[in-house]
Design a protein around this motif. Sequence first.
Motif, short mmCIF file in Angstrom:
data_model
loop_
_atom_site.label_atom_id
_atom_site.label_comp_id
_atom_site.label_asym_id
_atom_site.label_seq_id
_atom_site.Cartn_x
_atom_site.Cartn_y
_atom_site.Cartn_z
N ALA A 147 1.02 -0.95 -0.38
CA ALA A 147 -0.35 -0.31 -0.37
C ALA A 147 1.31 1.08 0.19
O ALA A 147 1.85 1.20 0.56
CB ALA A 147 -1.34 0.06 1.40
N ALA A 184 -7.87 -10.82 5.28
CA ALA A 184 -8.45 -9.08 5.47
C ALA A 184 -10.11 -9.43 6.64
O ALA A 184 -9.85 -8.42 7.41
CB ALA A 184 -9.36 -8.96 4.53
N TYR A 215 -10.40 2.79 0.80
CA TYR A 215 -10.08 1.79 0.59
C TYR A 215 -8.15 1.67 0.78
O TYR A 215 -7.96 0.72 1.43
CB TYR A 215 -10.33 1.92 -1.03
CG TYR A 215 -9.01 0.51 -1.72
CD1 TYR A 215 -9.92 -0.83 -1.67
CD2 TYR A 215 -8.08 0.23 -1.76
CE1 TYR A 215 -8.70 -1.94 -2.07
CE2 TYR A 215 -6.89 0.12 -3.20
CZ TYR A 215 -7.26 -1.24 -2.99
OH TYR A 215 -6.64 -2.30 -2.82
N ASP A 216 -7.86 3.02 0.38
CA ASP A 216 -6.34 3.01 0.45
C ASP A 216 -5.96 3.09 1.73
O ASP A 216 -5.12 2.79 1.95
CB ASP A 216 -6.36 4.95 -0.21
CG ASP A 216 -6.37 4.24 -1.36
OD1 ASP A 216 -5.19 3.51 -2.17
OD2 ASP A 216 -6.67 5.71 -1.94
N MET A 219 -6.08 -0.45 3.35
CA MET A 219 -4.76 -0.98 2.94
C MET A 219 -3.46 -0.48 3.73
O MET A 219 -2.59 -0.97 3.85
CB MET A 219 -4.38 -0.58 1.28
CG MET A 219 -6.01 -1.70 0.15
SD MET A 219 -5.52 -3.17 0.59
CE MET A 219 -4.75 -3.69 -0.30
N HIS A 223 -1.38 -2.91 5.49
CA HIS A 223 0.04 -3.38 6.12
C HIS A 223 0.92 -2.98 6.74
O HIS A 223 1.28 -3.86 7.83
CB HIS A 223 0.41 -2.25 4.71
CG HIS A 223 1.94 -2.17 4.72
ND1 HIS A 223 2.61 -0.81 6.23
CD2 HIS A 223 2.90 -2.64 3.82
CE1 HIS A 223 3.75 -1.16 4.90
NE2 HIS A 223 3.62 -1.93 4.44
N ASP A 254 -0.22 -6.03 -3.87
CA ASP A 254 -1.71 -5.31 -3.16
C ASP A 254 -2.22 -6.43 -2.53
O ASP A 254 -3.39 -6.43 -1.59
CB ASP A 254 -2.38 -4.27 -3.47
CG ASP A 254 -2.87 -4.99 -4.94
OD1 ASP A 254 -2.25 -5.94 -6.19
OD2 ASP A 254 -3.83 -4.31 -5.17
N GLN A 255 -1.97 -8.10 -3.42
CA GLN A 255 -2.91 -9.23 -3.08
C GLN A 255 -2.48 -10.55 -2.04
O GLN A 255 -2.49 -10.86 -0.96
CB GLN A 255 -3.84 -9.34 -4.36
CG GLN A 255 -4.31 -10.75 -4.49
CD GLN A 255 -5.13 -10.87 -5.34
OE1 GLN A 255 -5.58 -10.38 -6.33
NE2 GLN A 255 -5.77 -11.52 -4.85
N PRO A 285 -8.97 -6.22 -4.68
CA PRO A 285 -8.78 -6.68 -2.77
C PRO A 285 -9.77 -5.14 -1.93
O PRO A 285 -10.87 -5.27 -1.46
CB PRO A 285 -7.67 -5.56 -2.06
CG PRO A 285 -6.38 -6.55 -3.51
CD PRO A 285 -7.51 -6.73 -4.45
N LEU A 289 -12.48 -6.36 0.04
CA LEU A 289 -12.98 -4.95 0.97
C LEU A 289 -14.65 -4.77 1.41
O LEU A 289 -14.81 -4.05 2.51
CB LEU A 289 -11.55 -4.04 1.55
CG LEU A 289 -10.35 -4.35 1.85
CD1 LEU A 289 -9.23 -3.36 1.30
CD2 LEU A 289 -10.68 -5.17 3.14
#
Length: 298
Positions: A147, A184, A215-216, A219, A223, A254-255, A285, A289
């Motif tokens: 991320a 997740a 979302y960011d 993530m 992380h 990212d996954q 993701p 999510l």
Amino acid sequence: MSERPLSHDMVIRSLAMRHWNETVDDARAVDALEQGKVLFLPSLAFPLSTEELTLLTPDLVDPKRKNISFNAQNGKLNGVAQAEKKAQVQALLQRHHDYACQLVSSLLPEYKSALHSPVNSLRLHPITVWRDATSWRKDDTRLHVDAFPSRPNHGERILRIFTNINPHGESRCWRVGEPFPVLAKRFIPRLKRFSPFSSWLQNRLGITKSYRSHYDHLMLQLHDTMKGDENYQQQGPQVTLELPAGSSWICFADQTPHAAMSGQFMLEQTFLLPVAAMKNPDNAPLKILQKLTQRTLI
């Protein structure tokens, strides 16, 4: 922590490719990649000339930077400490970018027209150097999903192509963790609440290059929470991969939970991919999510 152990077959899919432009008749490769597996290309090496081999020294990297990076889209090169070597380094990274594009065309043609924001890097330091000199948040020997703290990507996928160019035959060692939906679900209850005002303020102050979406935020929290959980780092589901010199591998970083444990000298190419360009967007993701939180996150 009592967990069902992971097996190599659950986290990796091997493909017999020897050339970057080799045609591969394997439709399941994209499926495996989008499910979070590592595509492993044990015989796909990136050739270096005698002159290029002389560049494989950590002294070439600006002490203020972790790696040397190159954006083929705008020709911007960063992180070279020795001005007289810049042209040679740029030529090497441009050629590596071209090879990576050939690989996408041959192995992942579905993505070719949608990939964007290319940045590749020449990684010359031993992993242990950065592990010992950085904070736990930046310690990539801890299992994590990628991320970007300052560069929100609003759900777009982070596709990365790696090649071990170690001239001494040393493998790169990775740990790979559990499937993203399981990961997740495990960590979501522990993630901090999203603050739209905080995201607006960080963008206003230039801390982020654009507005950090919900979302960011999730993530980045995922992380950090993964990296900060010592018990999960030691006891969570994971498999160790030995990635030999002369091999390449691909994953959605990212996954796929991953941690680089040892090794030195690597080339890496990053692309961003819109979720809509995936073969199965439900594996992203973002979609996972949103389903778990029952919220629209971008």
